[in-house]
Design a protein around this motif. Structure first.
Motif, PDB file in Angstrom:
ATOM      1  N   ILE A 256      33.830  41.824  46.590  1.00  0.00           N
ATOM      2  CA  ILE A 256      34.665  40.901  46.572  1.00  0.00           C
ATOM      3  C   ILE A 256      34.528  40.037  45.291  1.00  0.00           C
ATOM      4  O   ILE A 256      35.734  39.828  44.792  1.00  0.00           O
ATOM      5  CB  ILE A 256      34.269  39.736  47.926  1.00  0.00           C
ATOM      6  N   GLN A 257      33.294  39.819  44.584  1.00  0.00           N
ATOM      7  CA  GLN A 257      33.463  39.201  43.325  1.00  0.00           C
ATOM      8  C   GLN A 257      34.011  40.093  42.058  1.00  0.00           C
ATOM      9  O   GLN A 257      34.665  39.770  41.453  1.00  0.00           O
ATOM     10  CB  GLN A 257      32.273  38.644  42.968  1.00  0.00           C
ATOM     11  N   ASP A 258      33.645  41.444  42.310  1.00  0.00           N
ATOM     12  CA  ASP A 258      34.334  42.292  41.585  1.00  0.00           C
ATOM     13  C   ASP A 258      35.531  42.425  41.497  1.00  0.00           C
ATOM     14  O   ASP A 258      36.498  42.526  40.525  1.00  0.00           O
ATOM     15  CB  ASP A 258      33.617  43.889  41.714  1.00  0.00           C
TER      16      ASP A 258
ATOM     17  N   GLY B 110      41.396  38.637  37.840  1.00  0.00           N
ATOM     18  CA  GLY B 110      41.473  37.431  37.132  1.00  0.00           C
ATOM     19  C   GLY B 110      41.687  37.877  35.727  1.00  0.00           C
ATOM     20  O   GLY B 110      41.989  37.111  34.937  1.00  0.00           O
ATOM     21  N   ARG B 111      41.704  39.170  35.697  1.00  0.00           N
ATOM     22  CA  ARG B 111      41.747  39.732  34.074  1.00  0.00           C
ATOM     23  C   ARG B 111      43.298  39.929  34.093  1.00  0.00           C
ATOM     24  O   ARG B 111      43.999  40.214  32.786  1.00  0.00           O
ATOM     25  CB  ARG B 111      41.158  40.829  33.827  1.00  0.00           C
ATOM     26  N   LEU B 112      44.361  39.999  35.160  1.00  0.00           N
ATOM     27  CA  LEU B 112      45.645  40.289  34.995  1.00  0.00           C
ATOM     28  C   LEU B 112      46.259  39.160  34.545  1.00  0.00           C
ATOM     29  O   LEU B 112      46.067  37.911  34.601  1.00  0.00           O
ATOM     30  CB  LEU B 112      46.131  40.545  36.436  1.00  0.00           C
ATOM     31  N   PRO B 113      47.492  39.367  33.547  1.00  0.00           N
ATOM     32  CA  PRO B 113      48.346  38.194  32.799  1.00  0.00           C
ATOM     33  C   PRO B 113      48.690  37.476  34.290  1.00  0.00           C
ATOM     34  O   PRO B 113      49.426  37.942  35.112  1.00  0.00           O
ATOM     35  CB  PRO B 113      49.127  38.975  32.306  1.00  0.00           C
ATOM     36  N   GLY B 114      48.764  36.141  33.909  1.00  0.00           N
ATOM     37  CA  GLY B 114      49.135  35.174  34.920  1.00  0.00           C
ATOM     38  C   GLY B 114      48.571  34.875  36.182  1.00  0.00           C
ATOM     39  O   GLY B 114      48.942  34.062  37.088  1.00  0.00           O
ATOM     40  N   VAL B 115      47.344  35.362  36.275  1.00  0.00           N
ATOM     41  CA  VAL B 115      46.443  35.330  37.500  1.00  0.00           C
ATOM     42  C   VAL B 115      45.411  34.496  36.959  1.00  0.00           C
ATOM     43  O   VAL B 115      44.411  34.845  36.370  1.00  0.00           O
ATOM     44  CB  VAL B 115      46.041  36.685  38.121  1.00  0.00           C
ATOM     45  N   GLY B 116      45.468  33.109  37.590  1.00  0.00           N
ATOM     46  CA  GLY B 116      44.307  32.222  37.398  1.00  0.00           C
ATOM     47  C   GLY B 116      43.126  32.428  38.296  1.00  0.00           C
ATOM     48  O   GLY B 116      43.309  33.288  39.244  1.00  0.00           O
ATOM     49  N   PRO B 117      41.989  31.833  38.146  1.00  0.00           N
ATOM     50  CA  PRO B 117      41.004  32.075  39.135  1.00  0.00           C
ATOM     51  C   PRO B 117      41.221  31.694  40.505  1.00  0.00           C
ATOM     52  O   PRO B 117      40.820  32.549  41.420  1.00  0.00           O
ATOM     53  CB  PRO B 117      39.826  30.968  38.303  1.00  0.00           C
ATOM     54  N   LYS B 118      41.920  30.675  40.816  1.00  0.00           N
ATOM     55  CA  LYS B 118      42.566  30.447  42.103  1.00  0.00           C
ATOM     56  C   LYS B 118      43.232  31.342  42.755  1.00  0.00           C
ATOM     57  O   LYS B 118      42.989  31.604  43.854  1.00  0.00           O
ATOM     58  CB  LYS B 118      43.140  28.980  42.148  1.00  0.00           C
ATOM     59  N   SER B 119      44.205  31.961  41.945  1.00  0.00           N
ATOM     60  CA  SER B 119      45.050  33.031  42.590  1.00  0.00           C
ATOM     61  C   SER B 119      44.227  34.063  42.763  1.00  0.00           C
ATOM     62  O   SER B 119      44.403  35.062  43.834  1.00  0.00           O
ATOM     63  CB  SER B 119      46.243  33.158  41.434  1.00  0.00           C
ATOM     64  N   ALA B 120      43.285  34.544  41.861  1.00  0.00           N
ATOM     65  CA  ALA B 120      42.400  35.936  41.968  1.00  0.00           C
ATOM     66  C   ALA B 120      41.789  35.770  43.313  1.00  0.00           C
ATOM     67  O   ALA B 120      41.642  36.648  44.003  1.00  0.00           O
ATOM     68  CB  ALA B 120      41.364  35.908  40.723  1.00  0.00           C
ATOM     69  N   GLN B 121      41.223  34.503  43.464  1.00  0.00           N
ATOM     70  CA  GLN B 121      40.276  34.295  44.707  1.00  0.00           C
ATOM     71  C   GLN B 121      41.207  34.503  46.071  1.00  0.00           C
ATOM     72  O   GLN B 121      40.955  35.325  47.003  1.00  0.00           O
ATOM     73  CB  GLN B 121      39.654  33.082  44.715  1.00  0.00           C
ATOM     74  N   ARG B 122      42.466  33.955  45.829  1.00  0.00           N
ATOM     75  CA  ARG B 122      43.298  33.730  47.179  1.00  0.00           C
ATOM     76  C   ARG B 122      43.757  35.382  47.206  1.00  0.00           C
ATOM     77  O   ARG B 122      43.708  35.760  48.457  1.00  0.00           O
ATOM     78  CB  ARG B 122      44.618  33.032  46.862  1.00  0.00           C
ATOM     79  N   ILE B 123      44.069  36.061  46.334  1.00  0.00           N
ATOM     80  CA  ILE B 123      44.448  37.458  46.425  1.00  0.00           C
ATOM     81  C   ILE B 123      43.444  38.331  46.926  1.00  0.00           C
ATOM     82  O   ILE B 123      43.583  39.124  47.687  1.00  0.00           O
ATOM     83  CB  ILE B 123      45.111  38.121  45.199  1.00  0.00           C
ATOM     84  N   ALA B 124      42.102  38.150  46.593  1.00  0.00           N
ATOM     85  CA  ALA B 124      41.107  39.061  46.883  1.00  0.00           C
ATOM     86  C   ALA B 124      40.836  38.806  48.504  1.00  0.00           C
ATOM     87  O   ALA B 124      40.690  39.668  49.234  1.00  0.00           O
ATOM     88  CB  ALA B 124      39.862  38.545  46.012  1.00  0.00           C
TER      89      ALA B 124
END
Ligand SMILES: [Zn+2]
Length: 197
Positions: free
Chosen positions: A6-8, A14-28
């Protein structure tokens, strides 16, 4: 923060353009709870885009064969060529329905601060295309920001001596913006009102 897979996934998203840490977590966590069939479709789409999509050998738009859809279309005019920075700009201009010519995708804009000069763009390829003598008008549709303007100026100086009419999209586009974010009507009007440079 989390362990393992899940962290991977959060890190990769999070490395994608326009995706911040919070969004990355929500999508994951959305992926984690989603239907396996939906996740498989997403995984397949990600793999296929790298396996199947390449760049048109003529205009450098994205394509799934030697040439892109626009270059393969025999009903389009070879006399007008529209220069854009990225494939997404082709999509934005196609949405306006105002243009029936061909495109040339530079692959970016001149940006000395990031070390991008004319040699890093598909400018040599553009000159070769213009060398056939078929093109009567070249429309410079680079973004209305500093880099886009610098690129348009550079190309105008280079190409006008070839006896080809060089035009630039009319104002009305948001200055400093990105072509892709302009609505169809604004971009369509900018196209109609293009001026010689
Ligand atoms: Zn093409």
């Amino acid at each position: 923060m989390y362990e393992g897979a899940i962290q991977d996934l959060i890190d990769e998203l999070g490395r994608l353009p326009g995706v911040g840490p919070k969004s990355a977590q929500r999508i994951a966590f959305h992926v984690l709870s989603a239907d396996p069939a939906d996740v498989n479709r997403l995984a397949t789409a990600l793999r296929k885009v790298k396996d199947l999509v390449r760049f048109c050998t003529t205009c450098f738009n994205v394509a799934e064969s030697e040439q892109c859809r626009v270059c393969r279309d025999t009903r389009r005019s070879n006399e007008v060529l529209c220069v854009v920075e990225e494939p997404k700009d082709v999509v934005a201009i196609e949405r306006t329905g105002e243009f029936r010519g061909r495109y040339h995708v530079l692959g970016g804009a001149i940006n000395p601060l990031e070390g991008i000069g004319p040699d890093n763009l598909k400018i040599r390829e553009l000159l070769i295309r213009l060398g056939t003598g078929e093109v009567r008008e070249l429309i410079l549709a680079t973004d209305p920001n500093t880099e886009g303007e610098a690129t348009a100026t550079y190309l105008a100086l280079l190409i006008k001596p070839m006896g080809i009419a060089v035009t630039r999209l009319a104002s009305g586009l948001p200055v400093g913006g990105d072509l892709e974010y302009a609505d169809e009507i604004t971009l369509g009007r900018a196209f109609e009102g293009r001026r010689a440079v």
